[in-house]
Every structure is written in C-alpha cells, then in structure tokens.
Design an enzyme around this catalytic site. Structure first.
Site, mmCIF file in Angstrom:
data_model
loop_
_atom_site.group_PDB
_atom_site.id
_atom_site.type_symbol
_atom_site.label_atom_id
_atom_site.label_comp_id
_atom_site.label_asym_id
_atom_site.label_seq_id
_atom_site.Cartn_x
_atom_site.Cartn_y
_atom_site.Cartn_z
ATOM 1 N N ASP A 1 43.006 58.327 72.442
ATOM 2 C CA ASP A 1 43.703 59.306 73.280
ATOM 3 C C ASP A 1 42.744 60.211 74.060
ATOM 4 O O ASP A 1 41.679 60.579 73.557
ATOM 5 C CB ASP A 1 44.575 60.162 72.332
ATOM 6 N N ASN B 1 53.872 62.385 72.617
ATOM 7 C CA ASN B 1 52.649 62.698 71.875
ATOM 8 C C ASN B 1 52.767 64.020 71.121
ATOM 9 O O ASN B 1 53.050 65.061 71.718
ATOM 10 C CB ASN B 1 51.483 62.840 72.857
ATOM 11 N N THR C 1 49.698 69.084 67.446
ATOM 12 C CA THR C 1 49.618 70.416 66.835
ATOM 13 C C THR C 1 50.640 70.613 65.716
ATOM 14 O O THR C 1 50.338 71.272 64.714
ATOM 15 C CB THR C 1 49.791 71.486 67.940
HETATM 16 O O1 G3H Z 1 47.705 63.745 73.446
HETATM 17 C C1 G3H Z 1 48.107 64.466 72.517
HETATM 18 C C2 G3H Z 1 49.187 65.383 72.678
HETATM 19 O O2 G3H Z 1 49.446 65.687 73.970
HETATM 20 C C3 G3H Z 1 49.459 66.384 71.604
HETATM 21 O O3 G3H Z 1 49.809 67.663 72.091
HETATM 22 O O4 G3H Z 1 49.038 68.957 70.123
HETATM 23 O O5 G3H Z 1 50.392 70.025 71.878
HETATM 24 O O6 G3H Z 1 51.432 68.334 70.367
HETATM 25 P P1 G3H Z 1 50.208 68.805 71.042
HETATM 26 ZN ZN ZN Z 2 47.724 65.124 75.278
#
Ligand code: G3H
Ligand code: ZN
Length: 279
Positions: free
Chosen positions: A83, A227, A230
């Site tokens: 990613d 995705n 967090t």
């Molecule tokens: O690519 C990973 C995500 O966009 C995760 O985002 O940590 O805000 O859920 P987030």
């Molecule tokens: Zn992301």
C-alpha cells in the site's frame, strides 16, 4: 487461502458489496484481520504500507512472509496488497514477495508527472502479474489526494485511468487519513459522477474516519475497496492501555497483545459486516 486481490475486488464489485482492506503493521494485525474475516465469513485484503516497511527497518520480506503465511492458512480468501508505495524499488519487490497487488502512489506529483510515473509502474506491475491501484493527486503535501477538502474530478479521473492503465482508482471524496473520530462526511453526488465516468473499481482511503452509515452509502454508490488502518490501531492501543491499567506490573507481552489482537479482530468483523450489508 491466499487469493489475488483483483479477484476479491472483482467479486465484491459484482455482488455490490465492499471489499475490506486492512493495514498490517505487526503479525498480530495480520492474525486479527484474518480471524475477524473468518468470523464474518468474508474475503479480506491484508495491506502493508511503505510506512510499515520503513518501521520494519526498511525490510519488506519478514513482515510480508508473515502476512502471506497467515493468509495461506485462512479459511476465507485473503489478498496481499502493498500500500501507498512511492519507492520504485519497493514497488518492484511486490510480486517476488507474494503480493497480488500494489498501490503505486505518485499523487504528490502534478498531473502529468503522476500519469507518466504511474503508467511506467503499471507496465512493470502488469508484466509480473500485479493488480495495480493508483490515485490522483490534485494537491501536494503529506496526504496528497487525501487531505481534507481535496476532491477528485470525474473527467480527470477517466482520463487518468485511460492514460495509465490502472486496475483500480483511489478517489478523494471527503475522507482523510488517520482520523481518530468517525465523523467524516462523504460527497455522494461526486461518488456517483466518478462511478459513471470510470469503469475500474474505486477505492476509498482513510475509511476509519467514516461513520458506518456513510460507508454503507458509499459502497451502494460504487466504492468497492475500502481501506481501514487507524481503526485497528485505536483498538490495539486501547486494549493495551486497558490491560496495563488493570495490571501495572504485567511484563509478558502475550497478556496484552492477546487483548489487542482480539479487539482488532472484533473491529474487522464489524467493518466487514457494514461493508457487506450495503448490497
Ligand atoms: O491506505 C490506507 C488507508 O487509507 C487507511 O486509512 O488509517 O485513516 O483508516 P485510515
Ligand atoms: Zn490510504
């Protein structure tokens, strides 16, 4: 079972549900994501970001091998995705380390530079069988296209997909990375306009900050890969904080990592139920 990400996303698109993709930092994250997906009876995607690789001393192989082994032992289909890759060198390690897909992130470049770099990465990725996700960066800075307030233009998105040959497109529709509150509001009219302009599956980043009803509506509106990072870390750290509060003398990490893993698994199960209830 380890399954190509492209198959998982195509199947979700066909069924009108979301495909949850969860960020893995530690082995416990990978175990929790798969346990949570098994409990929900859903396919899932494990994703390792360039930032997570940096945390592991810049070495992709150890954490990738662990996530791949967890995926291979699962009873549900599990994709392995690299990613937010900005480094060409790291991108080129994806296929050899068992990844079925990678997100090439040149969103901090201006449009022409992003197109050129992404098209080159897509060609290299496709040559070794990778499914490649990318995104448009209208605005520079740390979060690229996922700064709050940034929006993807539907016509530019269509042109970008044609020019680069990407298999999926991350879009900026109101979410932002690393939110610890669930109160982002998405632009559903824009999601519909982008979906009508772009044939490839759309990807929502920064989904931890999006409330459940907004996520369901986003999936109904055409977002496919969702995705989430967090939210797992909130569960992980919250559980550890609580375990240490209960027993300030605890020293065996298994005592609190077990709680952290269980909390993350519950978070995953809930998110997948939300994403698959959208149809
Ligand atoms: O690519 C990973 C995500 O966009 C995760 O985002 O940590 O805000 O859920 P987030
Ligand atoms: Zn992301």
């Amino acid at each position: 079972m380890l399954t190509p990400t492209g198959e998982i996303v195509a199947d979700a698109k066909r069924r009108g549900v979301g495909a949850g993709a969860f960020n893995v930092i530690t082995v416990e994250h990978a175990e929790a994501v798969v346990t949570g997906a098994e409990a929900a009876g859903c396919a899932v995607i494990l994703q390792i970001s360039e930032n997570a690789v940096r945390f592991h001393h810049g070495r992709l192989a150890p954490i990738a091998a662990a996530a791949k082994a967890v995926a291979e032992l699962s009873s549900v289909p599990v994709g392995l995705h690299l990613d937010h890759v900005e480094s060409d060198e790291l991108f080129d390690q994806a296929a050899g380390n068992g990844f079925g897909s990678a997100m090439y992130d040149a969103s901090k470049l201006e449009y022409a530079g992003n197109v050129a770099a992404t098209a080159r990465a897509v060609a290299r990725g496709h040559a070794c069988g990778l499914w490649v996700e990318s995104e448009l960066g209208e605005v520079g800075g740390k979060d690229g296209a996922h700064k709050p307030g940034v929006r993807t233009d539907p016509d530019e998105a269509a042109q970008f997909v044609r020019a680069t040959g990407v298999d999926a497109l991350a879009v900026a529709v109101g979410s932002a990375h690393a939110m610890t509150t669930q109160d982002a509001r998405l632009d559903h009219d824009l999601i519909a306009r982008i979906r009508n302009a772009v044939a490839v599956p759309l990807v929502l980043h920064g989904s931890s900050g999006v409330p459940d009803d907004e996520l369901r509506a986003a999936v109904r509106g055409g977002l496919v890969k969702v995705n989430i990072g967090t939210a797992l870390n909130i569960a992980f750290t919250g559980a550890i904080r609580e375990a240490i509060r209960r027993d300030a003398n605890v020293v065996d990490p298994r005592k609190y990592l077990r709680d952290a893993r269980d909390e993350m698994a519950e978070t995953v199960t809930h998110a997948l139920q939300v994403l698959t209830a959208a149809a």
